[in-house]
Design a protein around this motif. Structure first.
Motif, short mmCIF file in Angstrom:
data_model
loop_
_atom_site.label_atom_id
_atom_site.label_comp_id
_atom_site.label_asym_id
_atom_site.label_seq_id
_atom_site.Cartn_x
_atom_site.Cartn_y
_atom_site.Cartn_z
N SER A 41 0.83 -1.21 0.00
CA SER A 41 0.00 0.00 0.00
C SER A 41 0.86 1.26 0.00
O SER A 41 0.63 2.19 -0.78
N ALA A 45 1.05 3.55 -3.31
CA ALA A 45 0.49 4.88 -3.13
C ALA A 45 1.54 5.96 -3.33
O ALA A 45 1.25 7.04 -3.88
N GLN A 130 -4.69 3.33 -8.70
CA GLN A 130 -4.59 4.38 -7.70
C GLN A 130 -4.37 5.74 -8.34
O GLN A 130 -4.94 6.75 -7.89
N ALA A 191 -5.04 7.31 -2.75
CA ALA A 191 -4.45 6.10 -3.32
C ALA A 191 -4.33 5.00 -2.27
O ALA A 191 -4.59 3.83 -2.54
N GLU A 194 -7.70 3.30 -1.78
CA GLU A 194 -8.43 2.83 -2.96
C GLU A 194 -8.71 1.33 -2.88
O GLU A 194 -7.86 0.53 -2.52
N THR A 198 -8.85 -0.95 -7.71
CA THR A 198 -7.69 -1.82 -7.49
C THR A 198 -8.05 -3.28 -7.59
O THR A 198 -7.41 -4.05 -8.31
N THR A 211 -3.54 -4.87 -1.10
CA THR A 211 -3.30 -3.65 -0.35
C THR A 211 -4.07 -3.71 0.97
O THR A 211 -4.81 -4.66 1.22
#
Length: 261
Positions: A41, A45, A130, A191, A194, A198, A211
């Protein structure tokens, strides 16, 4: 009525904190799945935020330039495109990206036939999804700042012989830098959280595309305590970002009047 509305927003968040399994929280947070999801993540991101900066700042500049002409059709069209990811259901955005970049997509199909490369269900697909949903936050933030500054500044730079690019980089960009930073933080937060786009484009492969949001969703079905712990992490990140941007948000999310100061 206002108090009831505030409770409606606050109570679900407080419920997460109330239900956190504090006695097993440390054990949940150091699990391999949690660490992998958190690492992916943060990595994706961060990369998505860099892409938003790379493409979003020029797009905001172009959008501001188009907006100088009253009633500009180009401005309305481009701004509508920027706003689409904000109102589009994330899953639909993921489907749209899949139809474009999938193995049989309009663009992904020819690329796969030529190179054998397929974007979906890769870590890169997470970044693409993202970036798609987060980009408008940066564009609108920076555009709002650009529209609030004195446009004669870059005109003077042009009169002195600077190119439009140099005028923007050396004169305008330093002025709107606070808005760029705020927009980047908002992009990172969007992001990081998200889910729909995703999981549609990248799936939920542990250690590859899973994530924090997708891990929370999947874990909720088998281990609610662990899901609550993961939710606490996401909530903590949101609170930190809210605290960091508290002054700008009290003056308008998208960087109006004072965001360029």
């Amino acid at each position: 009525t206002g108090f009831v509305a505030a409770l409606f927003l606050a109570l679900p968040l407080l419920a997460i904190v109330w239900r956190v399994p504090w006695d097993s929280l440390a054990e949940i947070l150091v699990r391999q799945q949690t660490l992998e999801a958190l690492g992916i993540s943060i990595l994706t991101a961060s990369i998505a935020t860099l892409f938003c900066l790379l493409f979003g700042v020029p797009l905001a500049w172009w959008l501001d330039w188009l907006g100088r002409s009253p009633g500009s059709l180009g401005y309305r069209l481009v701004r509508s495109l920027v706003l689409v990811p904000l109102v589009l259901p994330p899953v639909v955005g993921g489907v749209a990206l899949l139809m474009l970049l999938g193995r049989k997509g309009a663009l992904g199909g020819p690329v796969h036939d030529l190179t054998g490369f397929s974007l979906p269900f890769t870590t890169a697909a997470v970044v693409v999804a993202q970036t798609f949903v987060a980009l408008p936050f940066l564009v609108l933030t920076v555009e709002g700042a650009l529209r609030s500054i004195d446009r004669s500044l870059d005109e003077v730079a042009l009169d002195l012989g600077a190119t439009p690019t140099h005028a923007f980089l050396l004169v305008i960009l330093p002025i709107v830098r606070p808005a760029v930073i705020s927009g980047a933080v908002l992009c990172f937060a969007r992001a990081l959280g998200e889910f729909g786009a995703t999981i549609t484009l990248a799936g939920n492969l542990p250690g590859v595309t899973q994530t924090m949001p997708t891990a929370t969703y999947i874990t909720m079905q088998t281990d609610p305590d662990a899901a609550i712990a993961l939710s606490l992490i996401m909530l903590s990140v949101a609170v930190v970002i809210l605290f960091a941007l508290r002054d700008r948000w009290t003056r308008g999310v998208f960087g109006q009047a004072n965001s360029a100061e």
